[in-house]
Design a protein around this motif. Sequence first.
Motif, short mmCIF file in Angstrom:
data_model
loop_
_atom_site.label_atom_id
_atom_site.label_comp_id
_atom_site.label_asym_id
_atom_site.label_seq_id
_atom_site.Cartn_x
_atom_site.Cartn_y
_atom_site.Cartn_z
N LEU A 217 1.03 -1.16 -0.12
CA LEU A 217 -0.06 -0.09 -0.13
C LEU A 217 1.01 1.31 -0.05
O LEU A 217 1.51 1.59 0.91
N LYS A 218 1.06 1.83 -1.12
CA LYS A 218 2.20 2.71 -1.42
C LYS A 218 1.62 4.24 -0.72
O LYS A 218 2.42 4.96 -0.41
N SER A 219 0.34 4.65 -1.02
CA SER A 219 -0.26 5.78 -0.69
C SER A 219 -1.85 5.41 -0.41
O SER A 219 -2.32 4.44 -0.80
N GLY A 220 -2.43 6.37 0.29
CA GLY A 220 -3.82 6.23 0.88
C GLY A 220 -3.83 5.71 1.99
O GLY A 220 -3.05 5.30 2.93
N LYS A 221 -5.16 5.12 2.53
CA LYS A 221 -5.23 4.55 3.64
C LYS A 221 -6.38 3.34 3.77
O LYS A 221 -7.22 3.39 2.65
N ALA A 222 -6.22 2.34 4.30
CA ALA A 222 -6.97 1.21 4.25
C ALA A 222 -7.61 0.80 5.60
O ALA A 222 -6.85 1.12 6.62
N LYS A 223 -8.52 -0.17 5.75
CA LYS A 223 -9.06 -0.68 7.00
C LYS A 223 -8.56 -2.18 7.08
O LYS A 223 -8.43 -2.90 6.24
N PHE A 224 -8.12 -2.05 8.30
CA PHE A 224 -7.45 -3.51 8.85
C PHE A 224 -8.28 -4.07 10.16
O PHE A 224 -8.82 -3.15 10.94
N HIS A 225 -8.31 -5.42 10.40
CA HIS A 225 -8.73 -5.95 11.83
C HIS A 225 -7.56 -6.57 12.33
O HIS A 225 -6.72 -6.85 11.85
N VAL A 226 -7.74 -6.59 13.51
CA VAL A 226 -6.81 -7.18 14.67
C VAL A 226 -7.42 -8.09 15.26
O VAL A 226 -8.49 -7.39 16.44
N MET A 227 -7.49 -9.43 15.49
CA MET A 227 -7.91 -10.06 16.59
C MET A 227 -7.32 -9.90 17.90
O MET A 227 -6.04 -9.83 18.08
N PRO A 228 -8.09 -9.64 19.18
CA PRO A 228 -7.51 -9.39 20.37
C PRO A 228 -7.42 -10.78 20.98
O PRO A 228 -7.36 -11.74 20.29
N HIS A 278 -6.53 -14.52 1.61
CA HIS A 278 -6.13 -14.17 3.06
C HIS A 278 -5.01 -13.26 2.97
O HIS A 278 -4.05 -13.51 2.37
N THR A 279 -5.04 -12.02 3.57
CA THR A 279 -3.89 -10.90 3.66
C THR A 279 -3.35 -10.23 4.84
O THR A 279 -4.47 -9.58 5.19
N HIS A 280 -2.43 -10.59 5.41
CA HIS A 280 -2.03 -9.97 6.45
C HIS A 280 -0.53 -8.91 6.38
O HIS A 280 -0.02 -9.26 5.31
N ARG A 288 3.18 0.00 14.83
CA ARG A 288 1.97 -0.17 14.97
C ARG A 288 1.07 -0.56 14.05
O ARG A 288 0.10 -1.21 14.24
N LYS A 289 1.37 -0.35 12.54
CA LYS A 289 0.42 -0.80 11.68
C LYS A 289 0.55 -2.19 11.29
O LYS A 289 1.64 -2.87 11.09
N GLY A 290 -0.48 -2.90 11.05
CA GLY A 290 -0.40 -4.20 10.91
C GLY A 290 -2.02 -5.17 10.90
O GLY A 290 -2.98 -4.34 11.26
N GLY A 291 -2.15 -6.23 10.62
CA GLY A 291 -3.20 -6.86 10.80
C GLY A 291 -3.71 -7.45 9.34
O GLY A 291 -2.93 -7.59 8.34
N HIS A 292 -5.19 -7.73 9.54
CA HIS A 292 -5.67 -8.46 8.43
C HIS A 292 -6.39 -7.26 7.35
O HIS A 292 -7.31 -6.55 7.85
N TYR A 293 -5.76 -7.39 6.27
CA TYR A 293 -6.54 -6.37 5.14
C TYR A 293 -7.86 -6.42 4.50
O TYR A 293 -8.07 -7.56 4.42
N HIS A 294 -8.77 -5.41 4.89
CA HIS A 294 -10.15 -5.42 4.09
C HIS A 294 -9.93 -4.72 3.02
O HIS A 294 -10.52 -5.15 1.81
N TYR A 295 -9.91 -3.54 2.81
CA TYR A 295 -9.99 -2.55 1.61
C TYR A 295 -9.37 -1.03 1.98
O TYR A 295 -9.27 -0.48 3.22
N ASP A 296 -9.25 -0.40 0.82
CA ASP A 296 -8.71 0.91 1.12
C ASP A 296 -10.02 1.78 1.12
O ASP A 296 -11.19 1.49 0.87
N VAL A 297 -9.87 3.02 1.75
CA VAL A 297 -11.01 3.86 2.01
C VAL A 297 -10.79 5.34 1.52
O VAL A 297 -9.94 5.44 0.58
N ASP A 298 -11.70 6.12 1.96
CA ASP A 298 -11.88 7.63 1.39
C ASP A 298 -11.89 7.59 -0.02
O ASP A 298 -11.42 8.55 -0.82
N GLY A 299 -12.74 6.55 -0.62
CA GLY A 299 -13.20 6.85 -2.06
C GLY A 299 -11.84 6.31 -3.06
O GLY A 299 -12.21 6.01 -4.09
N GLY A 300 -10.91 5.87 -2.47
CA GLY A 300 -10.10 5.37 -3.21
C GLY A 300 -9.19 6.27 -4.09
O GLY A 300 -8.22 5.72 -5.01
N GLN A 301 -9.54 7.49 -4.14
CA GLN A 301 -8.69 8.53 -4.99
C GLN A 301 -7.11 8.59 -4.74
O GLN A 301 -6.62 8.84 -5.50
N GLU A 302 -6.95 8.42 -3.41
CA GLU A 302 -5.55 8.61 -3.02
C GLU A 302 -4.74 7.46 -2.96
O GLU A 302 -3.41 7.46 -2.83
#
Length: 322
Positions: A217-228, A278-280, A288-302
């Motif tokens: 993920l070179k630029s932009g922002k994405a949603k991830f989950h982490v199991m507690p 399955h993507t981790h 800080r950053k890590g976990g299970h990748y879901h999708y990028d956010v903010d409309g995807g333009q960035e």
Amino acid sequence: MSVTTHPRETPDLTELATVIQTSLQSNFTHATAIVAQCPDLRQPPFNLAAPGLSGNAKVADIGGQPNLFPQPNMEAKYSMLSIAKDMQMSSRKGFLIGAGAAPWQDIGHNAELAPNFSWTSESQNWNLEDPGSLQLQNNTHVTEVKEDGSSACHSLASTNCALMMNLYGSEGISGPVIKITARARTGEGNFTNVIRDGLRAHYGEDKPISLGGVFLLKSGKAKFHVMPDFPRPEDLPFRDRKQLENEWIRYYLFEAPVVCLTVFHSADPENLGLRMEHTHCFETEGARKGGHYHYDVDGGQEVEYEAYLHPASTLYRIDPPY
């Protein structure tokens, strides 16, 4: 453990690249997929444990989500070195990356795992009783939920896992791969599932394609989950999957750059109960950053992605929970 072996289609890389590019261009403003010599993936920003993805490539699906729901199966503990042997990988040289559950038996709690290690040995036979017989390069990362609810990502020396795991294995040598770039998402699909959908549409349900590799993920922002950590015994079993997904799992938005290790399939014609994608992910700076990748956010333009993928010729289904 039960181990079954299943051949996978391995079309010409140029053909695969064409299919992937066509699919991505329907979902991103700019997208390319070409056959290229793999760069040295040991170098930043990828920081993998081997230079490439080539050499007797294969994938494995171990355990599965039923080992977590309706309550954790604490007997589902695995050695990824033993799994490498089950995958008929060589003890002389190998490389594994993927996504799964961290070895709670080693770290004392549940978490997300991004396995990333290679090995060499002078022995032609696996000697799992003597791990020191292998020369390991272990760049594995674990991402966990801290007591204050924040996430932490750090390296982990273990080669174990638990509950579920999806692995891409090879000799880790440099060679031709599919290099993908994509930016400015316009459609609804996430990066990996758009590729999967394109492969399934082109090859059909009866010609399964399995791919593994790494993307950035070179630029932009994405949603991830982490199991507690696992719930207390008195709070189990989970009432339903909605409780697990909406009340237990923790979700985070992380900004680029993040390195993502992925394994996915276009189809499951044998009804093996595969985890279809399955993507981790992990970062090597910031912890800080890590976990299970879901999708990028903010409309995807960035958003912008760069990926290196390779098809596997064989799939191993190991210890299915059914």
